[in-house]
Write a protein that holds these residues in place. Structure first.
Motif, PDB file in Angstrom:
ATOM      1  N   UNK A 132       1.165  -1.019  -0.048  1.00  0.00           N
ATOM      2  CA  UNK A 132      -0.237  -0.134  -0.496  1.00  0.00           C
ATOM      3  C   UNK A 132       1.045   1.764  -0.226  1.00  0.00           C
ATOM      4  N   UNK A 133       2.676   1.167   0.727  1.00  0.00           N
ATOM      5  CA  UNK A 133       2.793   2.495   1.083  1.00  0.00           C
ATOM      6  C   UNK A 133       3.466   2.278  -1.032  1.00  0.00           C
ATOM      7  N   UNK A 134       4.095   1.601  -1.157  1.00  0.00           N
ATOM      8  CA  UNK A 134       4.453   1.255  -2.902  1.00  0.00           C
ATOM      9  C   UNK A 134       3.420   2.193  -3.136  1.00  0.00           C
ATOM     10  N   UNK A 135       2.402   1.649  -3.443  1.00  0.00           N
ATOM     11  CA  UNK A 135       1.292   2.316  -4.418  1.00  0.00           C
ATOM     12  C   UNK A 135       1.028   3.727  -3.889  1.00  0.00           C
ATOM     13  N   UNK A 136       0.929   4.406  -2.733  1.00  0.00           N
ATOM     14  CA  UNK A 136       0.639   5.474  -2.349  1.00  0.00           C
ATOM     15  C   UNK A 136       2.153   6.535  -3.220  1.00  0.00           C
ATOM     16  N   UNK A 137       3.091   5.738  -3.059  1.00  0.00           N
ATOM     17  CA  UNK A 137       4.587   6.601  -3.567  1.00  0.00           C
ATOM     18  C   UNK A 137       3.695   6.752  -5.038  1.00  0.00           C
ATOM     19  N   UNK A 138       4.272   5.688  -5.935  1.00  0.00           N
ATOM     20  CA  UNK A 138       3.251   5.737  -7.408  1.00  0.00           C
ATOM     21  C   UNK A 138       2.329   6.489  -7.563  1.00  0.00           C
ATOM     22  N   UNK A 139       1.845   6.784  -6.141  1.00  0.00           N
ATOM     23  CA  UNK A 139       0.406   7.774  -6.678  1.00  0.00           C
ATOM     24  C   UNK A 139       0.519   9.014  -6.449  1.00  0.00           C
ATOM     25  N   UNK A 140       1.718   9.567  -6.207  1.00  0.00           N
ATOM     26  CA  UNK A 140       2.069  10.709  -5.761  1.00  0.00           C
ATOM     27  C   UNK A 140       2.859  10.848  -7.093  1.00  0.00           C
ATOM     28  N   UNK A 141       3.629  10.322  -7.544  1.00  0.00           N
ATOM     29  CA  UNK A 141       4.904  10.270  -8.074  1.00  0.00           C
ATOM     30  C   UNK A 141       3.839  10.826  -9.554  1.00  0.00           C
ATOM     31  N   UNK A 142       2.644   9.805  -9.597  1.00  0.00           N
ATOM     32  CA  UNK A 142       2.203  10.063 -10.857  1.00  0.00           C
ATOM     33  C   UNK A 142       1.213  11.607 -10.583  1.00  0.00           C
ATOM     34  N   UNK A 143       0.951  12.011 -10.142  1.00  0.00           N
ATOM     35  CA  UNK A 143       0.743  13.562  -9.739  1.00  0.00           C
ATOM     36  C   UNK A 143       1.694  14.345 -10.059  1.00  0.00           C
ATOM     37  N   UNK A 144       2.579  14.008  -9.762  1.00  0.00           N
ATOM     38  CA  UNK A 144       3.850  14.915 -10.273  1.00  0.00           C
ATOM     39  C   UNK A 144       4.283  15.199 -11.958  1.00  0.00           C
ATOM     40  N   UNK A 145       3.720  13.804 -12.288  1.00  0.00           N
ATOM     41  CA  UNK A 145       3.675  13.558 -13.687  1.00  0.00           C
ATOM     42  C   UNK A 145       3.071  14.991 -14.621  1.00  0.00           C
ATOM     43  N   UNK A 146       1.828  15.081 -14.049  1.00  0.00           N
ATOM     44  CA  UNK A 146       1.104  15.706 -14.799  1.00  0.00           C
ATOM     45  C   UNK A 146       1.746  17.115 -14.644  1.00  0.00           C
TER      46      UNK A 146
END
Length: 178
Positions: free
Chosen positions: A80-94
Motif C-alpha cells: 500500500x505504501x508503494x502504491x501511495x508513492x506511485x500515486x504521488x509520483x503520478x500526480x507529479x508527472x501531470x
C-alpha cells in the motif's frame, strides 16, 4: 416484534409471521446480518485489472490510488505504501506533462513522455496486484462498485483539462510576445 415482510406485529418469541408466514429474525440475528454486510463491504476491493485499464484513460494516479486502498484491505501495508508513492509520483508527472506541452508547443513531444511513464508504472506496479489477487482468489472475491471512483476521476479529468487550458493560454500567449 414486527415482520420485515408485511409489517405485522408478532410475539417477541415468534419465529414466523402470524399473518404472512415470513421468517422473523431475532434482534441478534439482524445485528449479525448487518455486521456481516459491513464486513463484506470493508473487505471488498476494486477489480485490479479494471483499475489498470481505467488508468489508460485517467492516468496511473487513478490506478495507483485504487490499488493503495486495495492493498490496505488485503492486509499488505508495504505494498500500500508503494502504491501511495506511485500515486504521488503520478500526480507529479501531470504538471511535467503539461509543461512539456507548453514549452514545446506540441502534443507530439509531450505524449511519448506520458506513454513511457504509463508503461513503466504498469510493469513496475500496476499488474502486480492483478497477479496477486488472481493467484490468491482467482475471480471469486468481493468487489467494490465503480460509480464513485469513476465519477471522481471524470471530475478530476475535467478539472485538469480546464487548468491545463488556462495554463496553455496564459503561457502560450506570453511565449508568443517577447
Amino acid at each position: 416484534m414486527f415482520c420485515d415482510q408485511c409489517g405485522s406485529e408478532n410475539r417477541d418469541d415468534a419465529r414466523f409471521c402470524q399473518k404472512c408466514g415470513h421468517p422473523i429474525l431475532s434482534a441478534t440475528c439482524k445485528v449479525t446480518a448487518d455486521s456481516m454486510t459491513r464486513a463484506e463491504t470493508t473487505m471488498s476491493i476494486w477489480n485490479p485489472n479494471a483499475a489498470v485499464n481505467w488508468s489508460f484513460l485517467f492516468t496511473p494516479a487513478f490506478g495507483s490510488y485504487l490499488q493503495m486502498h486495495n492493498w490496505r484491505v488485503l492486509g499488505e501495508p508495504q505494498k500500500a505504501a508503494s502504491a501511495r508513492a506511485w500515486f504521488y509520483i503520478s500526480l507529479g508527472i501531470l504538471p511535467v506533462y503539461l509543461l512539456a506541452r507548453v514549452i514545446t508547443g506540441l502534443y507530439t513531444t509531450a505524449q511519448p513522455l506520458f506513454v513511457v511513464y504509463l508503461f513503466v508504472w504498469y510493469f513496475a506496479s500496476g499488474r502486480r496486484q492483478a497477479k496477486y489477487v488472481k493467484e490468491k482468489w482467482g475471480s471469486d472475491y468481493p468487489r467494490k462498485p465503480w460509480g464513485r471512483p469513476l465519477l471522481w476521476a471524470f471530475g478530476a479529468f475535467v478539472a485538469y483539462a480546464v487548468i491545463a487550458s488556462i495554463v496553455v493560454a496564459i503561457l502560450g500567449f506570453s511565449n508568443a510576445n517577447p
